[in-house]
Write a protein that holds these residues in place. Structure first.
Motif, short mmCIF file in Angstrom:
data_model
loop_
_atom_site.label_atom_id
_atom_site.label_comp_id
_atom_site.label_asym_id
_atom_site.label_seq_id
_atom_site.Cartn_x
_atom_site.Cartn_y
_atom_site.Cartn_z
N THR A 1 -21.85 8.80 3.32
CA THR A 1 -21.15 7.58 3.71
C THR A 1 -20.62 7.76 5.13
N GLY A 2 -19.39 7.39 5.39
CA GLY A 2 -18.76 7.58 6.68
C GLY A 2 -17.26 7.52 6.50
N ILE A 3 -16.53 7.78 7.55
CA ILE A 3 -15.07 7.81 7.46
C ILE A 3 -14.44 6.47 7.85
N GLU A 4 -15.26 5.45 8.09
CA GLU A 4 -14.73 4.20 8.62
C GLU A 4 -13.77 3.52 7.64
N VAL A 5 -14.17 3.35 6.39
CA VAL A 5 -13.30 2.67 5.43
C VAL A 5 -12.09 3.53 5.09
N SER A 6 -12.27 4.84 5.05
CA SER A 6 -11.12 5.72 4.85
C SER A 6 -10.10 5.52 5.96
N THR A 7 -10.60 5.40 7.19
CA THR A 7 -9.71 5.16 8.34
C THR A 7 -9.04 3.81 8.24
N VAL A 8 -9.79 2.80 7.85
CA VAL A 8 -9.24 1.44 7.76
C VAL A 8 -8.10 1.38 6.76
N VAL A 9 -8.29 1.94 5.56
CA VAL A 9 -7.24 1.87 4.54
C VAL A 9 -6.03 2.72 4.96
N ALA A 10 -6.28 3.89 5.51
CA ALA A 10 -5.17 4.76 5.93
C ALA A 10 -4.34 4.10 7.04
N THR A 11 -5.01 3.51 8.03
CA THR A 11 -4.27 2.88 9.12
C THR A 11 -3.59 1.59 8.66
N LEU B 1 0.86 -1.18 0.00
CA LEU B 1 0.00 0.00 0.00
C LEU B 1 0.90 1.23 0.00
N PRO B 2 0.90 2.02 -1.08
CA PRO B 2 1.80 3.18 -1.15
C PRO B 2 1.45 4.23 -0.11
N ALA B 3 2.46 4.99 0.32
CA ALA B 3 2.29 5.95 1.42
C ALA B 3 1.27 7.02 1.11
N TYR B 4 1.06 7.36 -0.17
CA TYR B 4 0.12 8.44 -0.50
C TYR B 4 -1.30 8.10 -0.08
N LYS B 5 -1.60 6.81 0.16
CA LYS B 5 -2.95 6.42 0.54
C LYS B 5 -3.33 6.93 1.94
#
Length: 421
Positions: A117-127, A95-99
């Motif tokens: 939507t929500g921020i849950e999946v954004s948080t999951v991929v970022a973490t 997973l590249p750092a820009y994600k």
């Protein structure tokens, strides 16, 4: 000698898990509170000034995301949790750092401007990317890449929902998709770090209404709700798939972004509860129903919200917004639970507790949507004070909803073959 090398590898894994958990927890904490603050601020500002601005608000957010994606992130697309699976399938694919900034900013912008939507999946991929990058940079042997990814996800989801067990089970059930000793170690360490942060800085539940009790005579109605929740989850999954496919056929970028975003804005104008993650709308609905007592009939607006929340969430994702199915599944399922309780109360003169049914509907729909049974149970049991009182009916309902959803469709919204195309 071999035992010493293995012991040293596990020691590095434990230290790496602690570092990943701290970084991921801070990321999730900041995204959660910044999004909540600006979502509420913008919503109240528009509602008090001119509600017709709701029509263009989602367009503003998704348009900014489009330009960020095109110029700042070089047209590299975000494909949600499927990205994590792809990375885990091979040690070479990272997973590249820009994600981290990409998902952080895109999730934030989508929700604060009304994207449903929500921020849950954004948080999951970022973490998960935090964990992957730590592994890539040598903080643990490369064979422990999955472990550090799961550590990041555990801490991120735990902080987001205020429950360590919810984050722990999500990382194991949905991300790792299996029980592995090294994964259990990394997730447990990350969960312990998250627990300290939650305990001292962020232990308020999502809903303010406490669960009082539940009664066995309501169990058949709860299980009926579980069956309906499974159907709702499949309906949502099909909408997301169809929306992504339809919007992918629109070659004009301006038309693709705004056709979906303006439709979302128009629906928010008539149903403000659809704005953003809609947790505020759920809180208001529960407050109205609980304070006014049992209604004589199910409000038409509530029935429409059950259908519209998944629809608007699918439009948001299809038009280019960032996010996933957590918040829409929880909110739509809770609305369904409220409607079922009100219906049986009015028809049969029962006294089913609306809050209980809201939580059971939320858990059943989420469990069926993500195929994460224990994740849904512990996430929802942390949503309201004393909600673990409902552990037995929630568990039964989630397993029934999961079984029905899997029978209807073996895929969930993360593993459907064409969902990310």
């Amino acid at each position: 000698m071999k035992d010493k090398i293995q012991l040293y590898s596990y020691f590095k894994l434990m230290i790496g898990s602690i570092i990943v958990a701290v970084l991921s927890g801070l990321l999730a904490y900041s995204l959660k509170h910044l999004t909540t603050f600006y979502q509420e601020y913008l919503f109240e500002k528009v509602e008090s000034t001119n509600p017709y601005f709701f029509i263009i608000f989602p367009s503003i957010g998704i348009t900014i995301i489009y330009f960020l994606r095109k110029y700042a992130f070089k047209n590299r697309k975000n494909k949600g949790i499927r990205e994590i699976y792809r990375s885990l399938d091979t040690r070479q694919d990272h997973l590249p750092a820009y994600k981290i900034p990409s998902h952080y900013l895109n999730g934030f912008l989508t929700v604060i401007f009304g994207g449903s939507t929500g921020i849950e999946v954004s948080t999951v991929v970022a973490t998960a990317t935090v964990g992957n990058q730590m592994s890539k940079r040598g903080w643990a042997p490369m064979k422990f890449k999955q472990e550090l990814i799961c550590a990041g996800v555990t801490a991120g989801v735990a902080v987001l929902f205020g429950t360590v067990l919810g984050g722990w089970f999500f990382a194991i059930e949905v991300i790792a998709r299996g029980w592995k000793r090294s994964v259990l170690i990394s997730c447990t360490i990350a969960g312990a770090v998250a627990f300290v942060g939650i305990h001292y800085f962020d232990n308020a539940p999502l809903l303010t209404f406490p669960v009082i009790d539940w009664y066995w005579y309501g169990l058949p109605f709860m299980l009926f709700l579980a069956a309906l929740s499974a159907v709702l989850a499949i309906y949502f999954m099909k909408l997301v798939l169809t929306s992504k496919q339809l919007f992918a056929r629109i070659s004009n970028n301006f038309l693709r972004v705004n056709s979906g975003a303006i439709t979302i804005g128009c629906l928010i104008l008539f149903f403000p509860a659809l704005y953003g993650d809609s947790y505020h709308g759920l809180q208001e609905m529960l407050s109205h129903v609980i304070s006014s007592g049992t209604m004589m009939m199910v409000p038409i607006s509530l029935l429409l919200l059950i259908v519209l929340k998944p629809f608007v969430a699918a439009l948001t994702l299809g038009a280019g917004g960032d996010g996933g199915v957590f918040a829409p599944s929880i909110v739509a399922g809770a609305f369904l639970g409220i409607a079922v309780a009100l219906f049986f109360n009015s028809i049969f003169g029962l006294e089913l507790l609306v809050l209980n049914f809201a939580l059971i509907g939320a858990a059943s729909t989420l469990g069926a949507a993500i195929h994460g049974r224990w994740t849904a149970i512990f996430l929802i049991c942390s949503m309201a004070p004393n909600a673990y009182t409902l552990f037995i009916p929630v568990t039964l309902a989630v397993w029934i909803a999961y079984a029905i959803a899997k029978k209807i469709s073996p895929y969930n919204v993360y593993t459907y073959p064409d969902i990310a195309k």
